[in-house]
Enzyme design. Sequence first.
Site, PDB file in Angstrom:
ATOM      1  N   GLU A 145     -12.073   2.446 -18.307  1.00 55.41           N
ATOM      2  CA  GLU A 145     -12.271   3.883 -18.055  1.00 55.41           C
ATOM      3  C   GLU A 145     -12.252   4.673 -19.359  1.00 55.41           C
ATOM      4  O   GLU A 145     -11.353   4.484 -20.198  1.00 55.41           O
ATOM      5  CB  GLU A 145     -11.182   4.396 -17.091  1.00 55.41           C
ATOM      6  CG  GLU A 145     -11.342   5.888 -16.781  1.00 55.41           C
ATOM      7  CD  GLU A 145     -10.588   6.368 -15.557  1.00 55.41           C
ATOM      8  OE1 GLU A 145      -9.924   5.544 -14.878  1.00 55.41           O
ATOM      9  OE2 GLU A 145     -10.661   7.585 -15.290  1.00 55.41           O
ATOM     10  N   LYS A 168      -5.262  -3.325  -7.420  1.00 54.72           N
ATOM     11  CA  LYS A 168      -5.568  -2.953  -8.809  1.00 54.72           C
ATOM     12  C   LYS A 168      -4.327  -2.346  -9.428  1.00 54.72           C
ATOM     13  O   LYS A 168      -3.604  -1.591  -8.754  1.00 54.72           O
ATOM     14  CB  LYS A 168      -6.727  -1.949  -8.860  1.00 54.72           C
ATOM     15  CG  LYS A 168      -7.000  -1.450 -10.290  1.00 54.72           C
ATOM     16  CD  LYS A 168      -8.350  -0.758 -10.439  1.00 54.72           C
ATOM     17  CE  LYS A 168      -8.377   0.679 -10.006  1.00 54.72           C
ATOM     18  NZ  LYS A 168      -7.419   1.560 -10.703  1.00 54.72           N
ATOM     19  N   GLU A 217      -2.723  -0.813 -13.475  1.00 52.13           N
ATOM     20  CA  GLU A 217      -3.142  -0.288 -14.779  1.00 52.13           C
ATOM     21  C   GLU A 217      -2.353  -0.906 -15.928  1.00 52.13           C
ATOM     22  O   GLU A 217      -1.166  -1.184 -15.787  1.00 52.13           O
ATOM     23  CB  GLU A 217      -2.950   1.236 -14.807  1.00 52.13           C
ATOM     24  CG  GLU A 217      -3.786   1.960 -13.764  1.00 52.13           C
ATOM     25  CD  GLU A 217      -3.603   3.484 -13.790  1.00 52.13           C
ATOM     26  OE1 GLU A 217      -2.901   4.012 -14.689  1.00 52.13           O
ATOM     27  OE2 GLU A 217      -4.171   4.134 -12.897  1.00 52.13           O
ATOM     28  N   ASP A 264      -5.344   0.404  -4.924  1.00 44.13           N
ATOM     29  CA  ASP A 264      -4.537   0.702  -6.111  1.00 44.13           C
ATOM     30  C   ASP A 264      -3.051   0.589  -5.830  1.00 44.13           C
ATOM     31  O   ASP A 264      -2.562   1.079  -4.793  1.00 44.13           O
ATOM     32  CB  ASP A 264      -4.811   2.149  -6.570  1.00 44.13           C
ATOM     33  CG  ASP A 264      -5.778   2.204  -7.734  1.00 44.13           C
ATOM     34  OD1 ASP A 264      -5.993   1.180  -8.402  1.00 44.13           O
ATOM     35  OD2 ASP A 264      -6.327   3.303  -7.969  1.00 44.13           O
ATOM     36  N   ASP A 308      -5.924   5.378  -6.236  1.00 45.09           N
ATOM     37  CA  ASP A 308      -4.854   6.382  -6.131  1.00 45.09           C
ATOM     38  C   ASP A 308      -5.382   7.745  -6.590  1.00 45.09           C
ATOM     39  O   ASP A 308      -4.641   8.741  -6.575  1.00 45.09           O
ATOM     40  CB  ASP A 308      -3.574   5.951  -6.854  1.00 45.09           C
ATOM     41  CG  ASP A 308      -3.757   5.724  -8.336  1.00 45.09           C
ATOM     42  OD1 ASP A 308      -4.900   5.822  -8.830  1.00 45.09           O
ATOM     43  OD2 ASP A 308      -2.748   5.441  -9.023  1.00 45.09           O
ATOM     44  N   SER A 309      -6.677   7.806  -6.932  1.00 46.51           N
ATOM     45  CA  SER A 309      -7.341   9.104  -7.100  1.00 46.51           C
ATOM     46  C   SER A 309      -7.284   9.880  -5.789  1.00 46.51           C
ATOM     47  O   SER A 309      -7.581  11.078  -5.767  1.00 46.51           O
ATOM     48  CB  SER A 309      -8.794   8.920  -7.552  1.00 46.51           C
ATOM     49  OG  SER A 309      -9.475   7.991  -6.718  1.00 46.51           O
TER      50      SER A 309
HETATM   51  O1  KIV Z   1      -8.027   5.724  -8.623  1.00 43.63           O
HETATM   52  C1  KIV Z   1      -9.240   5.552  -8.852  1.00 43.63           C
HETATM   53  O2  KIV Z   1     -10.127   6.076  -8.171  1.00 43.63           O
HETATM   54  C2  KIV Z   1      -9.594   4.699  -9.979  1.00 43.63           C
HETATM   55  C3  KIV Z   1     -11.020   4.735 -10.438  1.00 43.63           C
HETATM   56  C4  KIV Z   1     -11.264   5.951 -11.238  1.00 43.63           C
HETATM   57  C5  KIV Z   1     -11.365   3.504 -11.199  1.00 43.63           C
HETATM   58  O3  KIV Z   1      -8.761   4.044 -10.525  1.00 43.63           O
END
Ligand code: KIV
Length: 270
Positions: free
Chosen positions: A188, A119, A121, A89, A50-51
Amino acid sequence: MSSAPPSRAVTVRDIRDRKGKDPIVVVTAYDVLFGRLVDQAGVDIVLVGDSAGNVVAGFKSTLPVTLDQMIYHGAAVCRGVSRALVTVDMPFLTYQIDTATALVNAGRLLVETGAQAVKLEGGNERIAATVARLVEIGIPVMGHLGFTPQSVNAIGVRVQGREAEEEERILAEAKRLDQAGAFAIVLELMPAKLAERITASVSAPTIGIGAGPGCDGQVLVLPDMLGMNEEFSPRFLKRYANLADTVRDAVRAYGDDVRGHRYPSAEHSF
Ligand code: KIV
């Protein structure tokens, strides 16, 4: 001795089996072309992070990213990837509210993108219970601890786990996610010593970003490591290319050619 990446598609079992052996290579991607390129380069996991909110959409945080946007990016990446494991994510508020909502949203991510895993968090008891339920119904889950960007308003952008109490909390969260069946855990922005301690305490491989060399694998955000995101230069980042200059130079050369009537020439014309 380091072995060549397997030529068949990478599975979550392959990733789990790599614990303590060959380092696991992870990068992010958000579209089909970069998905294809990083897959061809032999990465083990393509993370559709989600970056995307930061590096594709230009948001200041990942909070505004929606499930539909992650489905769009995830499906695009999956069209380019034939070997690596694709993990997508789960965005903010798509899994924290209750487990039932998380199951529906994780299911949509897998079904509508073709990815193999999600993924999420955090590692408190509620999140761990959700991870356990997702795993139980056959959705592989990657955890994410330490600096968790969706909590940026609560924790700030800083190295997590420097104080003893915080260190113990993060270690306990890692053990909880491991127990819940997470197939890997991203660590992280934390002291290398803590990441090493976690890595030694859990059966899931750990994937570090700003967490030192003691993890089972490493992840970087693709535009950052390719030198496209010039404003972002944290200490942990190593740039492996300078695409910002390459792109500017190429587009300038194209502009010069158009203005100078050198492009298109006869060979580019019908
Ligand atoms: O969203 C993302 O790119 C991430 C990485 C920084 C692990 O969660």
